[in-house]
Design a protein around this motif. Sequence first.
Motif, PDB file in Angstrom:
ATOM      1  N   ARG A 334     -31.862  19.053  -4.066  1.00 52.82           N
ATOM      2  CA  ARG A 334     -33.282  18.728  -4.298  1.00 52.82           C
ATOM      3  C   ARG A 334     -34.130  19.995  -4.465  1.00 52.82           C
ATOM      4  N   GLY A 335     -33.752  21.054  -3.740  1.00 55.91           N
ATOM      5  CA  GLY A 335     -34.503  22.303  -3.853  1.00 55.91           C
ATOM      6  C   GLY A 335     -34.044  23.175  -5.000  1.00 55.91           C
ATOM      7  N   ASN A 336     -33.096  22.659  -5.799  1.00 60.61           N
ATOM      8  CA  ASN A 336     -32.602  23.321  -7.002  1.00 60.61           C
ATOM      9  C   ASN A 336     -31.986  24.694  -6.707  1.00 60.61           C
ATOM     10  N   VAL A 337     -32.157  25.652  -7.620  1.00 63.89           N
ATOM     11  CA  VAL A 337     -31.466  26.945  -7.494  1.00 63.89           C
ATOM     12  C   VAL A 337     -31.899  27.660  -6.228  1.00 63.89           C
ATOM     13  N   ARG A 338     -33.172  27.538  -5.857  1.00 64.31           N
ATOM     14  CA  ARG A 338     -33.652  28.195  -4.646  1.00 64.31           C
ATOM     15  C   ARG A 338     -32.923  27.675  -3.411  1.00 64.31           C
ATOM     16  N   GLU A 339     -32.729  26.370  -3.340  1.00 66.64           N
ATOM     17  CA  GLU A 339     -32.012  25.790  -2.202  1.00 66.64           C
ATOM     18  C   GLU A 339     -30.551  26.238  -2.207  1.00 66.64           C
ATOM     19  N   LEU A 340     -29.939  26.263  -3.379  1.00 67.73           N
ATOM     20  CA  LEU A 340     -28.548  26.711  -3.485  1.00 67.73           C
ATOM     21  C   LEU A 340     -28.418  28.161  -3.021  1.00 67.73           C
ATOM     22  N   GLU A 341     -29.354  29.004  -3.439  1.00 64.66           N
ATOM     23  CA  GLU A 341     -29.317  30.413  -3.036  1.00 64.66           C
ATOM     24  C   GLU A 341     -29.420  30.553  -1.522  1.00 64.66           C
ATOM     25  N   ASP A 393     -33.730  25.766   9.008  1.00 62.45           N
ATOM     26  CA  ASP A 393     -32.444  26.371   9.390  1.00 62.45           C
ATOM     27  C   ASP A 393     -31.770  26.978   8.163  1.00 62.45           C
ATOM     28  N   GLN A 394     -31.789  26.233   7.073  1.00 62.00           N
ATOM     29  CA  GLN A 394     -31.171  26.688   5.834  1.00 62.00           C
ATOM     30  C   GLN A 394     -31.835  27.949   5.314  1.00 62.00           C
ATOM     31  N   CYS A 395     -33.169  28.064   5.505  1.00 65.36           N
ATOM     32  CA  CYS A 395     -33.928  29.224   5.022  1.00 65.36           C
ATOM     33  C   CYS A 395     -33.996  30.338   6.060  1.00 65.36           C
ATOM     34  N   LEU A 396     -33.215  30.225   7.113  1.00 66.36           N
ATOM     35  CA  LEU A 396     -33.168  31.249   8.154  1.00 66.36           C
ATOM     36  C   LEU A 396     -34.551  31.505   8.753  1.00 66.36           C
ATOM     37  N   GLY A 397     -35.353  30.435   8.872  1.00 63.85           N
ATOM     38  CA  GLY A 397     -36.662  30.531   9.498  1.00 63.85           C
ATOM     39  C   GLY A 397     -37.782  30.990   8.591  1.00 63.85           C
ATOM     40  N   ASN A 398     -37.519  31.203   7.313  1.00 64.91           N
ATOM     41  CA  ASN A 398     -38.542  31.686   6.386  1.00 64.91           C
ATOM     42  C   ASN A 398     -39.436  30.513   5.964  1.00 64.91           C
ATOM     43  N   GLN A 399     -40.666  30.504   6.471  1.00 67.67           N
ATOM     44  CA  GLN A 399     -41.565  29.392   6.208  1.00 67.67           C
ATOM     45  C   GLN A 399     -41.929  29.268   4.733  1.00 67.67           C
ATOM     46  N   GLY A 400     -42.109  30.420   4.064  1.00 69.50           N
ATOM     47  CA  GLY A 400     -42.463  30.377   2.646  1.00 69.50           C
ATOM     48  C   GLY A 400     -41.389  29.707   1.813  1.00 69.50           C
ATOM     49  N   GLU A 401     -40.124  30.087   2.050  1.00 65.18           N
ATOM     50  CA  GLU A 401     -39.020  29.493   1.296  1.00 65.18           C
ATOM     51  C   GLU A 401     -38.867  28.014   1.638  1.00 65.18           C
ATOM     52  N   ALA A 402     -39.025  27.684   2.935  1.00 70.06           N
ATOM     53  CA  ALA A 402     -38.891  26.284   3.360  1.00 70.06           C
ATOM     54  C   ALA A 402     -39.954  25.419   2.699  1.00 70.06           C
ATOM     55  N   ALA A 403     -41.179  25.917   2.643  1.00 73.31           N
ATOM     56  CA  ALA A 403     -42.267  25.156   2.030  1.00 73.31           C
ATOM     57  C   ALA A 403     -41.988  24.887   0.553  1.00 73.31           C
ATOM     58  N   LYS A 404     -41.427  25.900  -0.138  1.00 71.79           N
ATOM     59  CA  LYS A 404     -41.115  25.722  -1.560  1.00 71.79           C
ATOM     60  C   LYS A 404     -40.052  24.652  -1.762  1.00 71.79           C
ATOM     61  N   LEU A 406     -39.309  22.185   0.291  1.00 73.19           N
ATOM     62  CA  LEU A 406     -39.845  20.879   0.675  1.00 73.19           C
ATOM     63  C   LEU A 406     -40.911  20.385  -0.295  1.00 73.19           C
ATOM     64  N   GLY A 407     -41.411  21.291  -1.143  1.00 71.86           N
ATOM     65  CA  GLY A 407     -42.417  20.905  -2.119  1.00 71.86           C
ATOM     66  C   GLY A 407     -43.801  20.747  -1.529  1.00 71.86           C
ATOM     67  N   ILE A 408     -44.094  21.488  -0.457  1.00 71.38           N
ATOM     68  CA  ILE A 408     -45.406  21.427   0.186  1.00 71.38           C
ATOM     69  C   ILE A 408     -45.941  22.843   0.331  1.00 71.38           C
ATOM     70  N   SER A 409     -47.209  22.959   0.695  1.00 72.17           N
ATOM     71  CA  SER A 409     -47.795  24.273   0.906  1.00 72.17           C
ATOM     72  C   SER A 409     -47.416  24.799   2.290  1.00 72.17           C
ATOM     73  N   ILE A 410     -47.539  26.116   2.474  1.00 74.49           N
ATOM     74  CA  ILE A 410     -47.252  26.706   3.782  1.00 74.49           C
ATOM     75  C   ILE A 410     -48.196  26.134   4.828  1.00 74.49           C
ATOM     76  N   ARG A 411     -49.451  25.902   4.429  1.00 74.85           N
ATOM     77  CA  ARG A 411     -50.428  25.337   5.369  1.00 74.85           C
ATOM     78  C   ARG A 411     -49.968  23.985   5.906  1.00 74.85           C
ATOM     79  N   ILE A 412     -49.499  23.106   5.001  1.00 74.61           N
ATOM     80  CA  ILE A 412     -49.022  21.790   5.428  1.00 74.61           C
ATOM     81  C   ILE A 412     -47.779  21.936   6.294  1.00 74.61           C
ATOM     82  N   LEU A 413     -46.876  22.849   5.915  1.00 76.82           N
ATOM     83  CA  LEU A 413     -45.669  23.061   6.711  1.00 76.82           C
ATOM     84  C   LEU A 413     -46.023  23.498   8.121  1.00 76.82           C
ATOM     85  N   GLN A 414     -46.965  24.420   8.243  1.00 82.00           N
ATOM     86  CA  GLN A 414     -47.365  24.888   9.573  1.00 82.00           C
ATOM     87  C   GLN A 414     -47.974  23.762  10.395  1.00 82.00           C
TER      88      GLN A 414
END
Length: 426
Positions: A334-341, A393-404, A406-414
Amino acid sequence: MRLMIVGHLEGYISTAGKIALQRGAKVTHCEDIEQALGALRTGKGADVVMVDVKQNIEKLIKSLEDERFSTPVVACGIGTDTPSAVKAIKAGAKEYVPLPPDADLIAAILEAVTEETKSMIADDLSMVKLLKMADQVAPSEATIFITGESGTGKEVMSRYIHDKSKRANGPFIALNCAAIPENLLESELFGHEKGAFTGAVAKKLGKFEEANGGTILLDEISEMHPSLQAKMLRALQERVIDRVGGKAPVKVDVRVIATSNRDMQESVNKGEFREDLYFRLNVVNLDLPALRERPADILTLAQFFIDKYAEINGMPKKKISEEAAEKIQGSKWRGNVRELENAMHRAILISMEAEIEANAIHLSDTPIVEEEQEPQGGMLADMERTAILNTMDQCLGNQGEAAKILGISIRILQQKLDQYDIANAS
């Protein structure tokens, strides 16, 4: 690549700069962080800042964040100075480079930090056709609109086009329109004069002027407020911009690439995006396929990322086992190439076998969080919390990558992290 060096370190850091110069980088040297910030404010952009660990790195990174310079910082110190390295990383440095410099290490770290990609993996017919079109339009001055789901590689494609264009020796400047508050986006794009507004302590050139002679990427331009879209249209039509607080228009020479993961025609129909600006941007449209729509590329990309992060982390390269390959090809990504990376980055770090085993491949097959949707009922809330936990967990705790992903903004993720009391996720 543009490298800015800050400090001296007994001449070793200058040696690192010479190595980068030999590898094709454009190098600027600054005595201290104040001189570095001054250079950035006046348009001497940098793709990465390499700074003496004895400088006040925390102050530098905070200043970069406060003034919204999205420039990664690499710290340098003599030898394996572990306490200094840890302090620099905690302050926000992306990497720590021991000096005297090793040429291959310098090259690998700078390439990894700046994520420069001059070629794209395209074995699948859908991508082969798209790259053929990109190659055809890259040498022109046409404005390019790149569309596609989040994580499909729109910025990578933008850099590819820039590198294939007549402006390849000029700067490539990227700005995420969705990441900048509405009241600050105009000054980020067009710059401002000293005293133009509260907090404008010095004159600052905007991204358009910084990109002069090169390419500007307007990422997620669909998020731009309608009041600013008219000024953007003028910049495209007349090739002039007005700094906030300025008294005269400024000519600019830039090639514009824009991206969006939305249905732009629907945004136009709803009155959210100006039709004339959309037509001006959409001279050539490149619609990137989702990863699931280019199955022939999945394993090739997976092995590429495994090799990349093995090298960055100083680990032996590994092949992907047959079981892991089946698992990778069976995922919807679902996260495409970014998720695969991100998944391959994690896999090389936790793999315990001679080949990447299936258990090292973490898949985020739980539902993606909807930005405007509040969970209703315990079951949906549990699913949403699990999706966030898995992605973090997949993004090793990186909120910016996780938000991308998940398809939401960092603000919503926080907000979600606070809502579900998910700690230690930064």
